[in-house]
Design a protein around this motif. Structure first.
Motif, short mmCIF file in Angstrom:
data_model
loop_
_atom_site.label_atom_id
_atom_site.label_comp_id
_atom_site.label_asym_id
_atom_site.label_seq_id
_atom_site.Cartn_x
_atom_site.Cartn_y
_atom_site.Cartn_z
N SER A 26 0.83 -1.21 0.00
CA SER A 26 0.00 0.00 0.00
C SER A 26 0.86 1.26 0.00
O SER A 26 0.58 2.21 -0.72
N TYR A 27 1.93 1.26 0.78
CA TYR A 27 2.76 2.46 0.88
C TYR A 27 3.65 2.63 -0.35
O TYR A 27 3.91 3.76 -0.78
N GLN A 28 4.08 1.52 -0.95
CA GLN A 28 4.81 1.61 -2.20
C GLN A 28 3.90 2.15 -3.30
O GLN A 28 4.32 2.95 -4.14
N SER A 29 2.63 1.73 -3.27
CA SER A 29 1.65 2.24 -4.23
C SER A 29 1.48 3.75 -4.08
O SER A 29 1.36 4.48 -5.08
N LEU A 30 1.50 4.22 -2.84
CA LEU A 30 1.39 5.65 -2.59
C LEU A 30 2.57 6.39 -3.19
O LEU A 30 2.41 7.45 -3.83
N ALA A 31 3.76 5.85 -3.02
CA ALA A 31 4.96 6.48 -3.60
C ALA A 31 4.87 6.51 -5.12
O ALA A 31 5.25 7.51 -5.75
N TYR A 32 4.36 5.44 -5.73
CA TYR A 32 4.18 5.42 -7.18
C TYR A 32 3.21 6.53 -7.62
O TYR A 32 3.42 7.19 -8.64
N SER A 33 2.13 6.71 -6.86
CA SER A 33 1.15 7.75 -7.20
C SER A 33 1.77 9.13 -7.15
O SER A 33 1.50 9.99 -8.00
N LEU A 34 2.63 9.36 -6.16
CA LEU A 34 3.31 10.66 -6.06
C LEU A 34 4.27 10.86 -7.23
O LEU A 34 4.40 11.97 -7.75
N ASP A 35 4.95 9.79 -7.65
CA ASP A 35 5.81 9.88 -8.84
C ASP A 35 4.99 10.30 -10.05
O ASP A 35 5.42 11.14 -10.86
N ALA A 36 3.79 9.70 -10.19
CA ALA A 36 2.94 9.99 -11.34
C ALA A 36 2.43 11.43 -11.30
O ALA A 36 2.35 12.11 -12.33
N VAL A 37 2.10 11.92 -10.11
CA VAL A 37 1.65 13.30 -9.95
C VAL A 37 2.77 14.27 -10.33
O VAL A 37 2.55 15.25 -11.05
N PHE A 38 3.98 13.99 -9.85
CA PHE A 38 5.11 14.87 -10.16
C PHE A 38 5.36 14.92 -11.66
O PHE A 38 5.60 16.00 -12.23
N HIS A 39 5.29 13.77 -12.31
CA HIS A 39 5.48 13.74 -13.77
C HIS A 39 4.44 14.61 -14.47
O HIS A 39 4.78 15.38 -15.38
N ARG A 40 3.20 14.52 -14.03
CA ARG A 40 2.14 15.32 -14.65
C ARG A 40 2.37 16.81 -14.44
O ARG A 40 2.13 17.63 -15.34
N LEU A 41 2.84 17.19 -13.25
CA LEU A 41 3.13 18.60 -12.99
C LEU A 41 4.23 19.13 -13.90
O LEU A 41 4.17 20.26 -14.38
N VAL A 42 5.25 18.31 -14.13
CA VAL A 42 6.39 18.74 -14.94
C VAL A 42 6.08 18.68 -16.43
O VAL A 42 6.36 19.62 -17.18
N ALA A 43 5.47 17.55 -16.86
CA ALA A 43 5.25 17.33 -18.29
C ALA A 43 3.94 17.93 -18.79
O ALA A 43 3.76 18.11 -20.00
N GLY A 44 3.02 18.19 -17.86
CA GLY A 44 1.73 18.75 -18.27
C GLY A 44 0.75 17.71 -18.76
O GLY A 44 -0.34 18.04 -19.25
N ALA A 45 1.09 16.42 -18.64
CA ALA A 45 0.20 15.36 -19.08
C ALA A 45 0.46 14.10 -18.25
O ALA A 45 1.57 13.88 -17.75
N GLU A 46 -0.56 13.28 -18.12
CA GLU A 46 -0.45 12.06 -17.34
C GLU A 46 0.20 10.95 -18.15
O GLU A 46 -0.02 10.85 -19.36
N ASP A 47 1.02 10.14 -17.49
CA ASP A 47 1.64 8.98 -18.13
C ASP A 47 1.04 7.72 -17.49
O ASP A 47 1.38 7.38 -16.35
N PRO A 48 0.16 7.00 -18.20
CA PRO A 48 -0.49 5.81 -17.62
C PRO A 48 0.50 4.75 -17.16
O PRO A 48 0.19 3.96 -16.27
N SER A 49 1.69 4.72 -17.75
CA SER A 49 2.67 3.69 -17.37
C SER A 49 3.23 3.91 -15.97
O SER A 49 3.86 3.02 -15.41
N LEU A 50 2.99 5.11 -15.39
CA LEU A 50 3.48 5.40 -14.05
C LEU A 50 2.45 5.10 -12.96
O LEU A 50 2.75 5.23 -11.77
N ALA A 51 1.24 4.68 -13.35
CA ALA A 51 0.22 4.34 -12.36
C ALA A 51 0.66 3.13 -11.54
O ALA A 51 1.37 2.25 -12.06
N PRO A 52 0.29 3.04 -10.27
CA PRO A 52 0.73 1.94 -9.42
C PRO A 52 0.46 0.55 -10.02
O PRO A 52 1.33 -0.31 -9.98
N ALA A 53 -0.73 0.35 -10.56
CA ALA A 53 -1.06 -0.95 -11.13
C ALA A 53 -0.14 -1.28 -12.30
O ALA A 53 0.32 -2.43 -12.45
#
Length: 301
Positions: free
Chosen positions: A268-295
């Motif tokens: 669960s906590y590793q999944s949370l860290a993955y979600s934060l990675d995905a959020v940061f990518h979206r903030l920087v790139a301006g778009a979501e990357d589905p490959s960064l989702a926890p699943a």
């Protein structure tokens, strides 16, 4: 709608009104472009009676968000007026607060005439001071801030960059203000605010679990809310080792340790860290990357 006049106490012309500052360090007149949930929450926190603020500033609202603007003007008639246009807000405000959606920023700000010496604040996630200054030139005293809704009750927190005494005074009225110099650090810290929905979803899950097992919904909600608030109170003034100490304090072999260890085993906590990675990518790139989702990250392992 009520129109406005020049609200600065002095008889200075508009181009000099940015020099108006209150003893508390706040600009005398705040202008708000975009009267949504966050913008209106901030104004409510600043104007709420009580506290250490000697004299509340005057506030000029844009016509965007008419319903919330009307509510603020009704609730604070001595301090709030609604302008007929965004330019009217900019013309009279010592400090302009931008609180529109990110996708609306360019449209709202293009064509607006700011002035030298004017202070400009963005509450828009993803709009940093460098770009804000470009959009509001020749104004140059620009900051980015992320206040959370509880600022309306002066119990919120605000992330700010860069540190400016007048901005720290403004957001300090409404709760805790965390200021950083680096835009890179600001962007990383901003990711943590996205845990708000997860926090409430966990509370909702706990309430539903109680209700499905015979507890009245109202009682379940009251207890869940109070319990989570108690947890947060113990860490509200956290230092570098606060969280690790709180985890270590859970009784070995006890129920609290049982839960966090089970969540950890389930990643669960590793999944949370993955979600934060995905959020940061979206903030920087301006778009979501589905490959960064926890699943998706789990499938790659």
């Amino acid at each position: 709608m009520q129109s406005i006049g020049i609200l600065c106490d002095s008889a200075l012309p508009i181009q000099d009104s940015a020099n108006c500052q209150m003893p508390d360090g706040l600009p005398s007149t705040l202008g708000l472009l975009g009267v949504g949930t966050i913008g209106s929450s901030l104004i409510r926190g600043i104007l709420a009676p009580g506290g250490s603020l000697s004299t509340p500033p005057r506030v000029v609202l844009s016509p965007r968000g008419a319903a919330k603007a009307a509510e603020l003007a009704r609730d604070f008639p001595s301090h709030v007026v609604v302008a007929k246009s965004n330019q009217e807000v900019v013309d009279v405000a010592d400090c302009v607060i931008i609180a529109v959606l990110f996708k609306q920023v360019e449209e709202v700000m293009k064509g607006l005439a700011f002035r030298e010496g004017q202070k400009v604040v963005t509450l828009v996630a993803g709009l940093l001071p460098k770009r804000l200054q470009e959009l509001s030139s020749p104004a140059s005293d620009c900051v980015s801030a992320i206040p959370l809704p509880a600022v309306a009750r002066r119990a919120g927190s605000t992330l700010l960059t860069p540190p400016r005494p007048w901005a720290q005074a403004m957001f300090g009225i409404c709760g805790k203000c965390v200021s950083v110099e680096s835009e890179a650090e600001f962007r990383r810290l901003l990711c943590i605010t996205t845990l708000m929905g997860d926090f409430y979803k966990r509370q909702l899950t706990a309430q539903r679990w109680l209700s499905s097992n015979g507890v009245a919904e109202a009682d379940a909600a009251t207890w869940v809310g109070a319990t989570f608030a108690t947890f947060a109170a113990d860490s509200s003034a956290a230092e570098a080792d606060t969280f690790s100490k709180l985890v270590e304090e859970q009784t070995p072999g006890g129920l609290n340790e049982m839960v966090w260890k089970a969540q950890e085993a389930d990643e669960s906590y590793q999944s949370l860290a993955y979600s934060l990675d995905a959020v940061f990518h979206r903030l920087v790139a301006g778009a979501e990357d589905p490959s960064l989702a926890p699943a998706a990250k789990r499938l790659k392992r």
